[in-house]
Motif scaffolding. Structure first.
Motif, PDB file in Angstrom:
ATOM      1  N   GLU A 121       0.341   6.676 -10.105  1.00 55.14           N
ATOM      2  CA  GLU A 121       1.162   5.614 -10.677  1.00 55.14           C
ATOM      3  C   GLU A 121       0.250   4.646 -11.415  1.00 55.14           C
ATOM      4  O   GLU A 121      -0.770   4.207 -10.886  1.00 55.14           O
ATOM      5  N   ALA A 122       0.614   4.311 -12.632  1.00 53.87           N
ATOM      6  CA  ALA A 122      -0.192   3.389 -13.445  1.00 53.87           C
ATOM      7  C   ALA A 122      -0.380   2.065 -12.708  1.00 53.87           C
ATOM      8  O   ALA A 122       0.557   1.507 -12.158  1.00 53.87           O
ATOM      9  N   GLY A 123      -1.614   1.591 -12.676  1.00 51.77           N
ATOM     10  CA  GLY A 123      -1.941   0.313 -12.066  1.00 51.77           C
ATOM     11  C   GLY A 123      -2.078   0.329 -10.556  1.00 51.77           C
ATOM     12  O   GLY A 123      -2.352  -0.705  -9.957  1.00 51.77           O
ATOM     13  N   SER A 124      -1.894   1.494  -9.924  1.00 50.60           N
ATOM     14  CA  SER A 124      -1.933   1.533  -8.459  1.00 50.60           C
ATOM     15  C   SER A 124      -3.274   2.020  -7.896  1.00 50.60           C
ATOM     16  O   SER A 124      -3.488   1.948  -6.697  1.00 50.60           O
ATOM     17  N   VAL A 125      -4.148   2.512  -8.749  1.00 47.22           N
ATOM     18  CA  VAL A 125      -5.389   3.129  -8.267  1.00 47.22           C
ATOM     19  C   VAL A 125      -6.478   2.071  -8.074  1.00 47.22           C
ATOM     20  O   VAL A 125      -6.781   1.304  -8.981  1.00 47.22           O
ATOM     21  N   MET A 126      -7.052   2.072  -6.873  1.00 46.81           N
ATOM     22  CA  MET A 126      -8.198   1.212  -6.562  1.00 46.81           C
ATOM     23  C   MET A 126      -9.320   2.127  -6.083  1.00 46.81           C
ATOM     24  O   MET A 126      -9.196   2.798  -5.065  1.00 46.81           O
ATOM     25  N   VAL A 127     -10.411   2.164  -6.848  1.00 44.87           N
ATOM     26  CA  VAL A 127     -11.551   3.019  -6.515  1.00 44.87           C
ATOM     27  C   VAL A 127     -12.686   2.146  -5.988  1.00 44.87           C
ATOM     28  O   VAL A 127     -12.979   1.087  -6.555  1.00 44.87           O
ATOM     29  N   ARG A 128     -13.325   2.615  -4.914  1.00 53.26           N
ATOM     30  CA  ARG A 128     -14.458   1.895  -4.325  1.00 53.26           C
ATOM     31  C   ARG A 128     -15.627   2.847  -4.127  1.00 53.26           C
ATOM     32  O   ARG A 128     -15.436   4.011  -3.789  1.00 53.26           O
ATOM     33  N   VAL A 129     -16.826   2.304  -4.314  1.00 51.22           N
ATOM     34  CA  VAL A 129     -18.062   3.020  -4.007  1.00 51.22           C
ATOM     35  C   VAL A 129     -18.852   2.116  -3.073  1.00 51.22           C
ATOM     36  O   VAL A 129     -19.121   0.957  -3.405  1.00 51.22           O
ATOM     37  N   ASN A 130     -19.177   2.627  -1.895  1.00 49.36           N
ATOM     38  CA  ASN A 130     -19.859   1.818  -0.864  1.00 49.36           C
ATOM     39  C   ASN A 130     -19.098   0.524  -0.571  1.00 49.36           C
ATOM     40  O   ASN A 130     -19.694  -0.534  -0.375  1.00 49.36           O
ATOM     41  N   GLY A 131     -17.771   0.601  -0.601  1.00 47.32           N
ATOM     42  CA  GLY A 131     -16.931  -0.555  -0.287  1.00 47.32           C
ATOM     43  C   GLY A 131     -16.720  -1.535  -1.425  1.00 47.32           C
ATOM     44  O   GLY A 131     -15.958  -2.483  -1.296  1.00 47.32           O
ATOM     45  N   THR A 132     -17.384  -1.330  -2.556  1.00 45.82           N
ATOM     46  CA  THR A 132     -17.281  -2.231  -3.701  1.00 45.82           C
ATOM     47  C   THR A 132     -16.341  -1.642  -4.756  1.00 45.82           C
ATOM     48  O   THR A 132     -16.508  -0.470  -5.135  1.00 45.82           O
ATOM     49  N   PRO A 133     -15.368  -2.419  -5.239  1.00 45.62           N
ATOM     50  CA  PRO A 133     -14.490  -1.904  -6.299  1.00 45.62           C
ATOM     51  C   PRO A 133     -15.297  -1.456  -7.520  1.00 45.62           C
ATOM     52  O   PRO A 133     -16.259  -2.103  -7.921  1.00 45.62           O
ATOM     53  N   ALA A 134     -14.893  -0.309  -8.070  1.00 44.63           N
ATOM     54  CA  ALA A 134     -15.609   0.266  -9.212  1.00 44.63           C
ATOM     55  C   ALA A 134     -14.769   0.136 -10.473  1.00 44.63           C
ATOM     56  O   ALA A 134     -13.538   0.228 -10.435  1.00 44.63           O
ATOM     57  N   SER A 135     -15.438  -0.071 -11.598  1.00 43.17           N
ATOM     58  CA  SER A 135     -14.788  -0.107 -12.900  1.00 43.17           C
ATOM     59  C   SER A 135     -14.731   1.328 -13.417  1.00 43.17           C
ATOM     60  O   SER A 135     -15.772   1.938 -13.675  1.00 43.17           O
ATOM     61  N   VAL A 136     -13.519   1.871 -13.558  1.00 44.55           N
ATOM     62  CA  VAL A 136     -13.353   3.271 -13.946  1.00 44.55           C
ATOM     63  C   VAL A 136     -12.229   3.406 -14.970  1.00 44.55           C
ATOM     64  O   VAL A 136     -11.445   2.492 -15.180  1.00 44.55           O
ATOM     65  N   THR A 137     -12.153   4.580 -15.571  1.00 46.19           N
ATOM     66  CA  THR A 137     -11.054   4.939 -16.455  1.00 46.19           C
ATOM     67  C   THR A 137     -10.257   6.032 -15.746  1.00 46.19           C
ATOM     68  O   THR A 137     -10.830   7.004 -15.267  1.00 46.19           O
ATOM     69  N   ILE A 138      -8.938   5.862 -15.688  1.00 44.95           N
ATOM     70  CA  ILE A 138      -8.083   6.795 -14.959  1.00 44.95           C
ATOM     71  C   ILE A 138      -7.149   7.498 -15.934  1.00 44.95           C
ATOM     72  O   ILE A 138      -6.466   6.840 -16.726  1.00 44.95           O
ATOM     73  N   ASP A 139      -7.105   8.818 -15.870  1.00 45.01           N
ATOM     74  CA  ASP A 139      -6.168   9.591 -16.686  1.00 45.01           C
ATOM     75  C   ASP A 139      -4.873   9.752 -15.892  1.00 45.01           C
ATOM     76  O   ASP A 139      -4.855  10.453 -14.880  1.00 45.01           O
ATOM     77  N   PRO A 140      -3.771   9.118 -16.345  1.00 40.09           N
ATOM     78  CA  PRO A 140      -2.517   9.164 -15.578  1.00 40.09           C
ATOM     79  C   PRO A 140      -1.820  10.519 -15.604  1.00 40.09           C
ATOM     80  O   PRO A 140      -0.884  10.741 -14.853  1.00 40.09           O
ATOM     81  N   LEU A 141      -2.277  11.445 -16.446  1.00 41.77           N
ATOM     82  CA  LEU A 141      -1.655  12.768 -16.529  1.00 41.77           C
ATOM     83  C   LEU A 141      -2.432  13.856 -15.794  1.00 41.77           C
ATOM     84  O   LEU A 141      -1.955  14.974 -15.647  1.00 41.77           O
ATOM     85  N   THR A 142      -3.653  13.535 -15.328  1.00 39.48           N
ATOM     86  CA  THR A 142      -4.439  14.532 -14.600  1.00 39.48           C
ATOM     87  C   THR A 142      -4.954  14.014 -13.262  1.00 39.48           C
ATOM     88  O   THR A 142      -5.355  14.803 -12.413  1.00 39.48           O
TER      89      THR A 142
END
Length: 194
Positions: A121-142
């Motif tokens: 779902e657009a806007g619902s993804v939260m990615v963390r590395v070692n507990g820290t939020p990461a700045s990423v690009t998410i493909d909503p179709l894959t």
């Protein structure tokens, strides 16, 4: 494969029945022993949305949605309200060290099944590395997540997701018994494997 990036109406999806399905052949020999052949290593979801239709307006919405998808021709997003969130899920690496796949893990005892999440779902993804939020690009179709540089540790994600589905019939069996009453025996939809 044709896919329309639209979600089936949530109010109707909430009343749908269904869930994961497997394909297993069981052969019973004369002595009563069995041989089980697992045809699918991963499940595929199957639903019946006919149970979610409660009003004439909802039926009209389903008819319009069915016509726009041309029956089985085009896939769409479907929210399985019994299983649409994944929290703290260890992501799966791809061949590219910058690209990781969103997943949902199902563990029971020593066995774990990993389901690829291809329609976040657009806007619902939260990615963390070692507990820290990461700045990423998410493909909503894959469901693929791209990092600007290779992560220093395995990334984890929280995500809400839809299931890529299609109608499993080219005919919509609606019977109008009265102006405000329609009967539907079954409207099956099935998950599309990525």
């Amino acid at each position: 494969m044709g896919f329309h990036d639209v979600r089936f109406p949530d109010a109707i999806a909430r009343g749908a029945t269904g869930g994961p399905e497997y394909s297993t052949d069981i052969i019973t020999v004369a002595s009563g022993f069995e041989q089980r052949n697992i045809n699918w290593q991963a499940s595929r979801a199957r639903y019946d949305i006919g149970t979610g239709i409660r009003t004439r307006e909802q039926m009209a919405e389903v008819i319009a949605f069915f016509r726009a998808r041309k029956g089985r021709a085009y896939g769409f997003r479907f929210r399985d309200w019994t299983d649409f969130e994944a929290t703290g899920q260890e992501m799966v690496p791809t061949a590219d060290p910058l690209v990781w796949q969103l997943v949902r893990r199902y563990a029971s005892g020593p066995v774990e099944e990993v389901r690829l999440i291809t329609k976040p779902e657009a806007g619902s993804v939260m990615v963390r590395v070692n507990g820290t939020p990461a700045s990423v690009t998410i493909d909503p179709l894959t469901g693929k997540v791209t990092f600007p540089s290779a992560p220093a540790a395995t990334p984890y994600a929280d995500v809400r997701f839809d299931v890529p589905c299609r109608f499993d019939a080219d005919h919509l069996p609606v019977v109008a018994t009265a102006y405000h009453l329609q009967q539907v025996s079954s409207i099956p939809i099935v998950e599309i494997r990525a």
